[in-house]
Design a protein around this motif. Structure first.
Motif, PDB file in Angstrom:
ATOM      1  N   ALA A  33       0.819  -1.223   0.000  1.00  0.00           N
ATOM      2  CA  ALA A  33       0.000   0.000   0.000  1.00  0.00           C
ATOM      3  C   ALA A  33       0.848   1.265   0.000  1.00  0.00           C
ATOM      4  O   ALA A  33       0.348   2.347  -0.305  1.00  0.00           O
ATOM      5  CB  ALA A  33      -0.931   0.008   1.204  1.00  0.00           C
ATOM      6  N   LEU A  34       2.125   1.152   0.315  1.00  0.00           N
ATOM      7  CA  LEU A  34       2.978   2.336   0.385  1.00  0.00           C
ATOM      8  C   LEU A  34       3.144   3.026  -0.962  1.00  0.00           C
ATOM      9  O   LEU A  34       3.563   4.172  -1.010  1.00  0.00           O
ATOM     10  CB  LEU A  34       4.343   1.972   0.978  1.00  0.00           C
ATOM     11  N   VAL A  35       2.812   2.351  -2.055  1.00  0.00           N
ATOM     12  CA  VAL A  35       2.894   2.986  -3.376  1.00  0.00           C
ATOM     13  C   VAL A  35       1.644   3.810  -3.685  1.00  0.00           C
ATOM     14  O   VAL A  35       1.639   4.571  -4.653  1.00  0.00           O
ATOM     15  CB  VAL A  35       3.129   1.946  -4.501  1.00  0.00           C
ATOM     16  N   LEU A  36       0.608   3.677  -2.876  1.00  0.00           N
ATOM     17  CA  LEU A  36      -0.624   4.427  -3.111  1.00  0.00           C
ATOM     18  C   LEU A  36      -0.451   5.879  -2.670  1.00  0.00           C
ATOM     19  O   LEU A  36       0.214   6.154  -1.668  1.00  0.00           O
ATOM     20  CB  LEU A  36      -1.786   3.782  -2.351  1.00  0.00           C
ATOM     21  N   PRO A  37      -1.032   6.807  -3.412  1.00  0.00           N
ATOM     22  CA  PRO A  37      -0.909   8.224  -3.058  1.00  0.00           C
ATOM     23  C   PRO A  37      -1.415   8.510  -1.648  1.00  0.00           C
ATOM     24  O   PRO A  37      -2.501   8.063  -1.270  1.00  0.00           O
ATOM     25  CB  PRO A  37      -1.787   8.940  -4.089  1.00  0.00           C
ATOM     26  N   ALA A  59      -3.019  -5.253  16.335  1.00  0.00           N
ATOM     27  CA  ALA A  59      -3.207  -3.823  16.100  1.00  0.00           C
ATOM     28  C   ALA A  59      -2.479  -3.418  14.832  1.00  0.00           C
ATOM     29  O   ALA A  59      -1.418  -3.965  14.502  1.00  0.00           O
ATOM     30  CB  ALA A  59      -2.677  -3.009  17.273  1.00  0.00           C
ATOM     31  N   LEU A  60      -3.085  -2.478  14.120  1.00  0.00           N
ATOM     32  CA  LEU A  60      -2.375  -1.872  12.997  1.00  0.00           C
ATOM     33  C   LEU A  60      -2.687  -0.389  12.986  1.00  0.00           C
ATOM     34  O   LEU A  60      -3.751   0.052  13.411  1.00  0.00           O
ATOM     35  CB  LEU A  60      -2.714  -2.537  11.660  1.00  0.00           C
ATOM     36  N   ILE A  61      -1.701   0.364  12.558  1.00  0.00           N
ATOM     37  CA  ILE A  61      -1.828   1.807  12.394  1.00  0.00           C
ATOM     38  C   ILE A  61      -1.347   2.122  10.992  1.00  0.00           C
ATOM     39  O   ILE A  61      -0.269   1.697  10.589  1.00  0.00           O
ATOM     40  CB  ILE A  61      -0.951   2.580  13.398  1.00  0.00           C
ATOM     41  N   VAL A  62      -2.170   2.839  10.238  1.00  0.00           N
ATOM     42  CA  VAL A  62      -1.771   3.307   8.910  1.00  0.00           C
ATOM     43  C   VAL A  62      -1.813   4.826   8.938  1.00  0.00           C
ATOM     44  O   VAL A  62      -2.778   5.416   9.428  1.00  0.00           O
ATOM     45  CB  VAL A  62      -2.693   2.750   7.792  1.00  0.00           C
ATOM     46  N   GLU A  63      -0.760   5.447   8.426  1.00  0.00           N
ATOM     47  CA  GLU A  63      -0.665   6.904   8.422  1.00  0.00           C
ATOM     48  C   GLU A  63      -0.894   7.438   7.017  1.00  0.00           C
ATOM     49  O   GLU A  63      -0.286   6.963   6.053  1.00  0.00           O
ATOM     50  CB  GLU A  63       0.701   7.340   8.936  1.00  0.00           C
ATOM     51  N   PHE A  64      -1.788   8.426   6.937  1.00  0.00           N
ATOM     52  CA  PHE A  64      -2.160   9.033   5.662  1.00  0.00           C
ATOM     53  C   PHE A  64      -1.788  10.513   5.675  1.00  0.00           C
ATOM     54  O   PHE A  64      -1.842  11.168   6.715  1.00  0.00           O
ATOM     55  CB  PHE A  64      -3.663   8.886   5.417  1.00  0.00           C
ATOM     56  N   ASP A  72      -9.889   8.217   0.199  1.00  0.00           N
ATOM     57  CA  ASP A  72      -9.623   7.508  -1.056  1.00  0.00           C
ATOM     58  C   ASP A  72      -9.237   6.056  -0.797  1.00  0.00           C
ATOM     59  O   ASP A  72      -9.629   5.149  -1.537  1.00  0.00           O
ATOM     60  CB  ASP A  72      -8.504   8.199  -1.844  1.00  0.00           C
ATOM     61  N   TYR A  73      -8.472   5.817   0.259  1.00  0.00           N
ATOM     62  CA  TYR A  73      -8.037   4.453   0.575  1.00  0.00           C
ATOM     63  C   TYR A  73      -9.215   3.577   0.999  1.00  0.00           C
ATOM     64  O   TYR A  73      -9.250   2.384   0.685  1.00  0.00           O
ATOM     65  CB  TYR A  73      -6.966   4.479   1.667  1.00  0.00           C
ATOM     66  N   VAL A  75     -12.116   3.248  -0.118  1.00  0.00           N
ATOM     67  CA  VAL A  75     -12.843   2.643  -1.242  1.00  0.00           C
ATOM     68  C   VAL A  75     -11.903   1.919  -2.209  1.00  0.00           C
ATOM     69  O   VAL A  75     -12.363   1.356  -3.204  1.00  0.00           O
ATOM     70  CB  VAL A  75     -13.682   3.701  -1.999  1.00  0.00           C
ATOM     71  N   HIS A  76     -10.632   1.895  -1.917  1.00  0.00           N
ATOM     72  CA  HIS A  76      -9.647   1.249  -2.791  1.00  0.00           C
ATOM     73  C   HIS A  76      -9.706  -0.268  -2.599  1.00  0.00           C
ATOM     74  O   HIS A  76      -9.954  -0.774  -1.500  1.00  0.00           O
ATOM     75  CB  HIS A  76      -8.248   1.771  -2.455  1.00  0.00           C
ATOM     76  N   ALA A  77      -9.478  -1.017  -3.668  1.00  0.00           N
ATOM     77  CA  ALA A  77      -9.496  -2.484  -3.617  1.00  0.00           C
ATOM     78  C   ALA A  77      -8.473  -3.026  -2.622  1.00  0.00           C
ATOM     79  O   ALA A  77      -8.703  -4.067  -1.989  1.00  0.00           O
ATOM     80  CB  ALA A  77      -9.244  -3.059  -5.008  1.00  0.00           C
ATOM     81  N   HIS A  78      -7.364  -2.340  -2.459  1.00  0.00           N
ATOM     82  CA  HIS A  78      -6.343  -2.801  -1.521  1.00  0.00           C
ATOM     83  C   HIS A  78      -6.869  -2.800  -0.090  1.00  0.00           C
ATOM     84  O   HIS A  78      -6.602  -3.716   0.687  1.00  0.00           O
ATOM     85  CB  HIS A  78      -5.074  -1.940  -1.621  1.00  0.00           C
ATOM     86  N   HIS A  79      -7.635  -1.775   0.256  1.00  0.00           N
ATOM     87  CA  HIS A  79      -8.226  -1.719   1.597  1.00  0.00           C
ATOM     88  C   HIS A  79      -9.140  -2.920   1.806  1.00  0.00           C
ATOM     89  O   HIS A  79      -9.166  -3.513   2.881  1.00  0.00           O
ATOM     90  CB  HIS A  79      -8.994  -0.412   1.785  1.00  0.00           C
TER      91      HIS A  79
END
Length: 107
Positions: A33-37, A59-64, A72-73, A75-79
């Motif tokens: 996912a790091l390649v996603l804007p 636990a997971l933490i994702v930073e945007f 945007d993430y 609704v992304h297929a990766h999510h």
């Protein structure tokens, strides 16, 4: 920056090896996912101690970059891949929480 937290409880009977596989699988999925804007980074793993964790062992933490990147993430297929995987091992619905780190708390 938006930080997206997810906490999950493993199903009863999940072995230590299965838990480790889950952490590693999500790490691999989120690395992609790091390649996603707007996706800046992530962390995934177990609590340091079960004391106070209330049964949450994942636990997971994702930073945007910002709220739009987070939106945007969602609704992304990766999510959907990550969500389906985590829901597949979770005992109950996951706990999801987001914070905007640019906001300053006012007391």
């Amino acid at each position: 920056m938006i930080q997206h937290f997810t906490l999950a409880k493993f199903r009863a009977g999940t072995t230590a090896a299965e838990k480790e596989t889950a952490y590693n699988t999500v790490f691999i999925l989120l690395s992609a996912a790091l390649v996603l804007p707007g996706v800046h980074g992530f962390k995934v793993g177990p609590p340091l101690s079960q004391r106070g964790a209330r049964g949450y062992e994942f636990a997971l933490i994702v930073e945007f970059e910002d709220l739009q990147s987070f939106t945007d993430y969602l609704v992304h297929a990766h999510h959907r891949l990550v969500t389906d995987f985590v829901n597949g091992f979770s005992e109950e619905p996951v706990l999801s929480y987001q914070i905007d780190t640019s906001r300053v708390a006012r007391l």
